[in-house]
Motif scaffolding. Sequence first.
Motif, PDB file in Angstrom:
ATOM      1  N   CYS A  25       0.926  -1.180  -0.111  1.00 26.06           N
ATOM      2  CA  CYS A  25      -0.208   0.056   0.036  1.00 26.06           C
ATOM      3  C   CYS A  25       0.934   1.099   0.081  1.00 26.06           C
ATOM      4  O   CYS A  25       2.069   1.286   0.496  1.00 26.06           O
ATOM      5  N   THR A  26       0.260   2.377  -0.774  1.00 28.15           N
ATOM      6  CA  THR A  26       1.052   3.519  -0.627  1.00 28.15           C
ATOM      7  C   THR A  26       0.227   4.650  -0.525  1.00 28.15           C
ATOM      8  O   THR A  26      -0.846   4.907  -0.805  1.00 28.15           O
ATOM      9  N   ILE A  27       0.904   5.553   0.537  1.00 26.28           N
ATOM     10  CA  ILE A  27       0.066   6.693   1.059  1.00 26.28           C
ATOM     11  C   ILE A  27       0.906   8.098   0.540  1.00 26.28           C
ATOM     12  O   ILE A  27       1.879   7.971   1.029  1.00 26.28           O
ATOM     13  N   PHE A  28       0.355   8.726  -0.222  1.00 28.15           N
ATOM     14  CA  PHE A  28       1.190  10.099  -0.332  1.00 28.15           C
ATOM     15  C   PHE A  28       0.496  11.230  -0.389  1.00 28.15           C
ATOM     16  O   PHE A  28      -0.802  11.418  -0.772  1.00 28.15           O
ATOM     17  N   ALA A  29       1.260  12.322   0.009  1.00 29.38           N
ATOM     18  CA  ALA A  29       0.582  13.646   0.269  1.00 29.38           C
ATOM     19  C   ALA A  29       1.054  14.567  -0.780  1.00 29.38           C
ATOM     20  O   ALA A  29       2.351  14.630  -1.265  1.00 29.38           O
ATOM     21  N   ILE A  60       3.983 -11.247   3.497  1.00 31.94           N
ATOM     22  CA  ILE A  60       4.750  -9.936   3.315  1.00 31.94           C
ATOM     23  C   ILE A  60       3.709  -8.920   2.923  1.00 31.94           C
ATOM     24  O   ILE A  60       3.073  -8.876   2.010  1.00 31.94           O
ATOM     25  N   GLY A  61       3.995  -7.881   3.640  1.00 27.42           N
ATOM     26  CA  GLY A  61       3.052  -6.604   3.346  1.00 27.42           C
ATOM     27  C   GLY A  61       4.156  -5.432   3.300  1.00 27.42           C
ATOM     28  O   GLY A  61       5.026  -5.283   4.171  1.00 27.42           O
ATOM     29  N   LYS A  62       3.894  -4.490   2.494  1.00 21.84           N
ATOM     30  CA  LYS A  62       4.729  -3.218   2.336  1.00 21.84           C
ATOM     31  C   LYS A  62       4.131  -2.115   2.613  1.00 21.84           C
ATOM     32  O   LYS A  62       2.755  -1.989   1.523  1.00 21.84           O
ATOM     33  N   LEU A  63       4.236  -0.907   3.328  1.00 20.13           N
ATOM     34  CA  LEU A  63       3.538   0.126   3.423  1.00 20.13           C
ATOM     35  C   LEU A  63       4.823   1.378   2.905  1.00 20.13           C
ATOM     36  O   LEU A  63       5.546   1.502   3.480  1.00 20.13           O
ATOM     37  N   ASN A  64       4.305   2.130   2.048  1.00 21.59           N
ATOM     38  CA  ASN A  64       4.951   3.382   1.412  1.00 21.59           C
ATOM     39  C   ASN A  64       4.407   4.496   1.582  1.00 21.59           C
ATOM     40  O   ASN A  64       3.059   4.722   1.573  1.00 21.59           O
ATOM     41  N   LEU A  65       5.097   5.346   2.390  1.00 24.06           N
ATOM     42  CA  LEU A  65       4.452   6.602   3.022  1.00 24.06           C
ATOM     43  C   LEU A  65       5.334   7.811   2.379  1.00 24.06           C
ATOM     44  O   LEU A  65       6.451   8.003   2.612  1.00 24.06           O
ATOM     45  N   VAL A  66       4.833   8.384   1.411  1.00 23.89           N
ATOM     46  CA  VAL A  66       5.678   9.358   0.613  1.00 23.89           C
ATOM     47  C   VAL A  66       5.045  10.899   0.929  1.00 23.89           C
ATOM     48  O   VAL A  66       3.658  11.268   0.980  1.00 23.89           O
TER      49      VAL A  66
END
Length: 922
Positions: free
Chosen positions: A126-130, A290-296
């Motif tokens: 998952c990716t969350i970006f501002a 496996i899970g990955k969180l990208n915070l941009v």
Amino acid sequence: MEKRNCPPSPSPRSTEKSGRDLRSGDSNGGTNTNSNTITRGEKGVNVQVILRCRPLSDEETKSNTPVVISCNERRREVAATQIIANKQIDRTFAFDKVFGPSSKQKDLFEQSISPIVNEVLEGYNCTIFAYGQTGTGKTYTMEGGGTRKTKNGELPTDAGVIPRAVRQIFDILEAQCAEYSMKVTFLELYNEEITDLLAPEEPKFPVPEDKTKKPIALMEDGKGFVFVRGLEEEIVYSAGEIYKILDKGSAKRRTAETLLNKQSSRSHSIFSITIHIKELTHEGEEMIKIGKLNLVDLAGSENISRSGARDGRAREAGEINKSLLTLGRVINALVEHSGHVPYRDSKLTRLLRDSLGGKTKTCIIATISPSVYCLEETLSTLDYAHRAKNIKNKPEVNQRMMKSAMIKDLYYEIDRLKQEVFAAREKNGIYIPRERYLQEEAEKKAMTEKIERLGVDLEARDKQLVELKELYDAEQLLSAELGEKTRQDPEKSLVDCAYNLRAELENAAADVSGLFCKNRFGISAQGLKESVQKLKILHGSVFWRNRVRKQITCYNELQCSLSKQEERLAHFAKKQREGHLRAVEASRSISKITAGFFHSLDIHASKLSSILEETQSVQNQQLLDLEKKFEECAANEEKQLLEKVAEMLASSNARKKQLVQTAVGSLRESAVNRTSHLQKEISTAQDFNSSVREKWGVYMEETEKNYIEDTTAIDTGRSCLAEVLVECKGKDKHGCTTVEERRGFTFQPWQRKHGICGFYRQDRNRNQPIAARSKLSSAVSSTLENIDVANKALLSSIDSSLKLDHDACANIGSILTPCHEEMRELKGEHQSKVVEITENAGKCLEEEYLVDEPSCSTPRRRQIDLPSVESIEELRTPDYDELLKSFQESRGSWKQANGDMRHFSQAQEPTSRSLEIQESLS
Ligand SMILES: Nc1ncnc2c1ncn2[C@@H]1O[C@H](COP(=O)(O)OP(=O)(O)OP(=O)(O)O)[C@@H](O)[C@H]1O
């Protein structure tokens, strides 16, 4: 104030005419596109877009900055008020979630981000970006207000998405008592260069900040996945450790003060958390999820002039805008489904490739300011975010790995490293494996080529420099020579000479006038000779004078040309110096020129994109007109065709309806028949049951009566017998005493024989009642035994008949219940089928065969589904015999399918059972 309401447009399009432009991404025209209600199918999941508007800052409040943004959190809408040509125009945008100026960090996280974090723990990426203009609260939303210190383990109220997500992950994993491992990475993208924010600081002495950050390469593996080579991965065991890492990395990020933000982030940052969780399968196998969180946190999009960026800052802003522009182009390409998506145009889009149109679940938080002064950028952000809503990703759960496979991978990795170490130890010098060698060789080759190109460039420049220097030297020499010549000053001698010549000339003139006088009054030959001599001298002196004059003009010309030459030389020298300086600084200034070039390119690109947009809107308009005309034309034709088709179909429809009605009627009739038949069966069974009950009652009564009679007879018999017995006993006693008495008094020998004989006769006579008594008692006991046996047999027969009756009742009940159920089902089915058939007929009539009713508006464009000739042929009623045959066949199969025969045979069963009962009873 002008405020017009338009119906929601199906596609986001800005109409200048309309006062209110409601933008909605979903195809239904509705506004509810919450992630939970997003339609998942083959087409994928929409990127979730959240909008957040920050409150006015203290300065803005003090200066009474007008507010132009209003947020409706309930309706998930944001309205921007614009004044164009003294008219107020409201533009409304709908998003998946809207958070107004008073919204809290906690609310934003719990309502929008928390479910995404849960999905990471389910094994998704998952990716969350501002995204937003500088100073609108991207860093505030992602990281928080600055106070990361926890109070008693509690997060501060202004903690942002990242610390809250970290806390949630650890809370869940601890609650599940899960076995897991977690690693984090933190990178920065600044001026198209990637740096590792977690890299250890090597230099021991102070060096400029930019030099400590070594750029690292972005690579692509064989499968097209992008990875950052050599990026530091830190293994973490607690939320506290992550907070420390975040603090460390954030402190290294490039920030600067701009007019819009005191601490503006000048780079894009990506903080990634990868979690490996152990789980057990049903078979007891250990798997790794496996899970990955990208915070941009993106750098702010900005208007360079308004943010006050200059020189280096302006270049930075140019780079930031460039990568954001590429991001915008990628979004556009994805939304418009154009074949080529320009991911490769910037490192940011290469890094976010999987989050935009890939297998990752993505959430964009668009941040805006409510101030009127930021309206232009706010509208741009709203447009950008609104467009991004239409991007569709196809999220996939990461394939779970068997623990054994993972261990195998790790062993493989260890082996690889061991091989490298071994190779390095064994060989002289440095040795690396073949693939690494080839890869590095390729990189080296590219670098060498680049260096060669630069060398050639440098050589050409050196050559140019040498030539320029030579030219400069030659010019210098020439100018020195000329200077020398000028310094000698022949002017003075020439002037002196001229003076002398003049004096001589004057003398000669006086002499000539004297001679003339003398000649008039008689001049001697000698005088003449002298005069001729003098004249010759004079002539000579005049000749010299002319020459001097010529020389003077020549000198003047020379002077003039010299001064010109000098001027030219000075100018040339100046130029040379300038050229020299330019050449020396060429390599330095080239980057500046390039930056300027890129900047202007950006401006041109943005102009071009705006022109493109305009053209697109014009084209859209034209297309719309065309579409409208086409639709009108098509509608007319369609109408005509439909009229014809409707006529054709009306008759066939009536026939079909008739057919359907007949079929339904016959079905209903058969159902009614079956129902009545079943009811008859049930009533017969019930009648039989009640008759059996009646008979049984009568029988029971009779049996009871008999039993009572028998019992009373036995009782009276028994009492009679008892009385007789008592009487016999009394007589017996009396007889015994008499015998005893007689035996004592009359014992004589002659009489003894007779007496004894008599006695024995008498005794025999007296023994008769005893035998009778024993006979009687044995008869009584046998009678009683017989009665008991009869009673027992009677009771057992009663029991067995009761049991049989009970069984019969139960059987009847068990037969009746499924019959009732079947009946109800049959009825329900019939009803639903009838309703369905009626509805279908209605729908068919409405949708396919009815002519469009005039609605004074262009009908919707649609595909006309023309019925085929075969389907029309099928509408014909078949031959009666055929129909009957098919009906019988279908009935037969239907009977079998519904177990009709079974029910029928079951229905017969009670009769045979009841016969059995009757038999047993009789
Ligand atoms: N929702 C909010 N509530 C309160 N204060 C906020 C909010 N959003 C932003 N701020 C304040 O506004 C200022 C600017 O915010 P921030 O630095 O997060 O902006 P940014 O978008 O990251 O800017 P840049 O792109 O320049 O880095 C900060 O002082 C921050 O505390």
